[in-house]
Design an enzyme around this catalytic site. Structure first.
Site, mmCIF file in Angstrom:
data_model
loop_
_atom_site.group_PDB
_atom_site.id
_atom_site.type_symbol
_atom_site.label_atom_id
_atom_site.label_comp_id
_atom_site.label_asym_id
_atom_site.label_seq_id
_atom_site.Cartn_x
_atom_site.Cartn_y
_atom_site.Cartn_z
ATOM 1 N N LYS A 299 -0.630 6.994 -23.449
ATOM 2 C CA LYS A 299 -0.279 7.302 -24.851
ATOM 3 C C LYS A 299 1.208 7.022 -25.061
ATOM 4 C CE LYS A 299 -4.248 9.770 -24.260
ATOM 5 N NZ LYS A 299 -4.991 9.780 -22.997
ATOM 6 N N PHE B 241 -8.301 20.786 -24.709
ATOM 7 C CA PHE B 241 -8.578 19.361 -24.751
ATOM 8 C C PHE B 241 -9.771 19.116 -23.831
ATOM 9 C CE2 PHE B 241 -8.401 14.917 -23.542
ATOM 10 C CZ PHE B 241 -8.543 14.375 -24.812
ATOM 11 N N THR B 242 -10.601 18.158 -24.197
ATOM 12 C CA THR B 242 -11.904 17.968 -23.552
ATOM 13 C C THR B 242 -11.813 17.868 -22.024
ATOM 14 O OG1 THR B 242 -11.634 15.617 -24.023
ATOM 15 C CG2 THR B 242 -12.937 16.894 -25.592
ATOM 16 N N TYR C 50 0.842 -1.203 0.000
ATOM 17 C CA TYR C 50 0.000 0.000 0.000
ATOM 18 C C TYR C 50 0.880 1.257 0.000
ATOM 19 C CZ TYR C 50 -3.858 3.142 0.901
ATOM 20 O OH TYR C 50 -4.781 4.141 0.779
ATOM 21 N N PHE D 150 -19.561 13.862 -25.777
ATOM 22 C CA PHE D 150 -19.195 12.980 -26.895
ATOM 23 C C PHE D 150 -19.107 11.512 -26.480
ATOM 24 C CE2 PHE D 150 -14.791 12.411 -25.557
ATOM 25 C CZ PHE D 150 -14.617 13.518 -24.736
ATOM 26 N N ARG E 221 -14.192 14.343 -33.624
ATOM 27 C CA ARG E 221 -13.475 15.428 -32.941
ATOM 28 C C ARG E 221 -13.924 16.733 -33.582
ATOM 29 N NH1 ARG E 221 -10.837 13.512 -28.185
ATOM 30 N NH2 ARG E 221 -13.044 13.837 -27.866
ATOM 31 N N ASP F 274 1.108 19.816 -20.734
ATOM 32 C CA ASP F 274 0.420 18.529 -20.893
ATOM 33 C C ASP F 274 1.383 17.693 -21.725
ATOM 34 O OD1 ASP F 274 -0.977 16.316 -21.692
ATOM 35 O OD2 ASP F 274 -2.878 17.368 -21.931
HETATM 36 O O1 PLI Z 1 -7.510 9.768 -20.796
HETATM 37 P P1 PLI Z 1 -6.651 10.283 -19.682
HETATM 38 O O2 PLI Z 1 -7.460 10.703 -18.518
HETATM 39 O O3 PLI Z 1 -5.552 9.368 -19.309
HETATM 40 O O4 PLI Z 1 -5.888 11.586 -20.252
HETATM 41 C C1 PLI Z 1 -6.561 12.744 -20.576
HETATM 42 C C2 PLI Z 1 -5.831 13.464 -21.672
HETATM 43 C C3 PLI Z 1 -5.138 14.596 -21.384
HETATM 44 N N1 PLI Z 1 -4.481 15.275 -22.369
HETATM 45 C C4 PLI Z 1 -4.497 14.865 -23.642
HETATM 46 C C5 PLI Z 1 -3.763 15.656 -24.647
HETATM 47 C C6 PLI Z 1 -5.183 13.728 -24.005
HETATM 48 O O5 PLI Z 1 -5.154 13.330 -25.274
HETATM 49 C C7 PLI Z 1 -5.895 12.993 -23.004
HETATM 50 C C8 PLI Z 1 -6.679 11.862 -23.327
HETATM 51 N N2 PLI Z 1 -6.914 11.551 -24.576
HETATM 52 C C9 PLI Z 1 -7.720 10.601 -25.050
HETATM 53 C C10 PLI Z 1 -8.531 9.697 -24.179
HETATM 54 C C11 PLI Z 1 -7.797 10.461 -26.478
HETATM 55 O O6 PLI Z 1 -8.499 9.572 -26.970
HETATM 56 O O7 PLI Z 1 -7.133 11.259 -27.163
#
Ligand code: PLI
Length: 466
Positions: free
Chosen positions: A259, A125-126, A73, A450, A383, A216
């Site tokens: 990513k 970004f969303t 933990y 979305f 998008r 970011d």
């Molecule tokens: O999906 P998360 O919560 O791990 O990350 C959010 C996020 C933050 N910044 C950017 C630039 C992103 O592209 C992002 C998440 N993107 C997704 C889920 C996508 O499909 O692009």
């Protein structure tokens, strides 16, 4: 140009079977999903280009790393390994792990935004924008105008417009600016990078006015590859060196590990300031988990630490971005309108130009994504106006200049032959584009609409006529 063909710097050790579907099955599935690809079961998807987020194939080394998970933990060994990897490659002093990127965005927004402050950024970004708004902030776009033009070939369309940033500082005063939210390889612009020259100048301007800069860094390494390829003076630098040059300009970063870092879950907030780090460590226990795991299992942190090491490899990024370029170039040759230059993590179809007969309020990108699924079982993501949502002030729907379908390429997952199937389907749809019917929204969720919105065709019961 190299004389020889190149290929991926890995080979395939394990495969996952795909299920083929009939057009009739797909018509039924997309109708049941309310014409929203997010609501499709993945077993009914043939080639899944919804997102590059959490969809990468891990390496054998990462899988082996899972077995070294220390599921304590507190004070997991894997946390310290991750901390070393983040310090070495991103350079920040303090690591606060989170379950994924939006967990880090939540913490940063709650810690650094006061009610009524503005938060400039190089395109929204969303999830980032929503967390800024939930914390009482107002997003202001300061990206260069070129980013909003899908045809413009500017090599660094992610750049901040320094004049816009200066004007904002003059208009509202630096004390009303929470921080600059600087995204590398801007997702909503089509995976478009920032130049190091621009990052340096932007950070210098912010520093001069006491405005912090938070990166970011979600796709920072893909941005580094573009800098290495396109910006004079960086040809002989490693991606890791370029990454440090970027991060060293800034005060910290939010990061979705799903990513660049080649893992299926994870994220972090990384910062330099000791006081802010103490506050972040206090807040993370409320929402994510203890400050040495933040929502990740020990094994997830191990896979992430290894993924960071693998993601700084030039050969990896060359192949990853090379595959995206292959898809984009072939679509351009077929006359399909896409965002140019071709981005790093996907090819973005310009749905407004693709479907000139579908008006903006009938969601051309949503319609095109649904029609593509019906045609071939390929799943892409809207998008455009659906993703943009509504204005916080007026509640009116926002219509951004870019109305796109993103064909996002998971890392190390699909082959060139899969890309050829995508190309055939998109080119065929484009040749017979008048078959695609617009959509109306029948259900709109309150947040990030979305993901869960539902639609139906405006005429008849088919999004893709025979
Ligand atoms: O999906 P998360 O919560 O791990 O990350 C959010 C996020 C933050 N910044 C950017 C630039 C992103 O592209 C992002 C998440 N993107 C997704 C889920 C996508 O499909 O692009």
């Amino acid at each position: 140009m190299s004389r020889r063909a190149w290929a991926e710097p890995w080979k395939i050790k394990m495969v996952e079977h795909l299920r083929m579907t009939t057009p009739e099955e797909r018509r039924r599935a997309i109708a049941e999903a309310g014409y929203n690809p997010f609501l499709l079961p993945s077993r009914l998807v043939y080639i899944d280009l919804l997102t590059d987020s959490g969809t990468s194939a891990m390496s054998d080394v990462q899988w082996a790393g899972l077995m070294r998970g220390d599921e304590a933990y507190a004070g997991s060994e894997n946390y310290y390994r991750l901390e070393r990897a983040v310090r070495e490659h991103y350079g920040y002093k303090h690591l606060i792990p989170t379950h994924q990127g939006r967990g880090a965005e939540h913490l940063l927004s709650q810690l650094c935004i006061r009610e009524g402050q503005v938060v400039p950024g190089n395109m929204y970004f969303t999830t980032t924008k929503l967390h800024q708004e939930l914390a009482g902030g107002k997003f202001v776009d300061v990206i260069v105008d070129e980013a909003h033009d899908p045809e413009n070939e500017h090599p660094f369309k992610g750049n901040v417009d320094l004049a816009k940033m200066q004007k904002l500082i003059d208009d509202v005063g630096p004390e009303r600016i929470a921080y600059l939210s600087l995204e590398t390889n801007v997702n909503m612009a089509g995976g478009q990078p920032c130049s190091l020259e621009n990052i340096r100048a932007t950070c210098a301007l912010c520093r001069a006015h006491g405005v912090p800069v938070f990166l970011d860094a979600t796709r920072a390494l893909e941005n580094c590859y573009f800098i290495q390829q396109r910006e004079p003076g960086y040809r002989d630098k490693t991606l890791s060196q370029i990454l440090r040059e970027i991060c060293d300009q800034t005060d910290g970063c939010t990061f979705s590990a799903k990513k660049d870092a080649l893992v299926n879950i994870g994220g972090f907030l990384a910062i330099n300031d000791d006081t802010l780090a103490t506050r972040a460590r206090n807040l993370v226990v409320v929402y994510e988990g203890l400050h040495t795991y933040g929502g990740m299992a020990g094994r997830d942190m191990e896979a992430l630490a290894i993924g960071i090491e693998e993601s700084v490899s030039w050969a990896h990024q060359h192949a990853r971005i090379g595959q995206v370029e292959y898809l984009g170039r072939k679509l351009l040759e077929a006359g399909v309108p896409i965002v140019r230059p071709i981005g790093s993590h996907g090819v973005f179809l310009n749905a407004a130009a693709f479907l000139p007969h579908v008006p903006r309020d009938q969601f051309p990108a949503q319609s095109l994504a649904a029609a593509l699924y019906v045609d071939s079982g390929v799943r892409g993501m809207e998008r455009g106006a659906v993703s943009a949502g509504r204005s916080k002030e007026t509640s009116q729907s926002l219509y951004p200049e870019l109305e796109l379908v993103r064909l996002t390429i998971p890392r190390r997952v699909y082959t060139q032959a899969h890309m050829d199937v995508v190309i055939e389907s998109v080119a065929e749809l484009h040749r017979h584009r008048e078959r695609v019917v617009g959509l109306q929204m029948t259900y709109e969720p309150e947040f990030l609409r979305f993901f869960q919105a539902r639609f139906e065709p405006v005429t008849g019961d088919r999004v893709l006529r025979d």
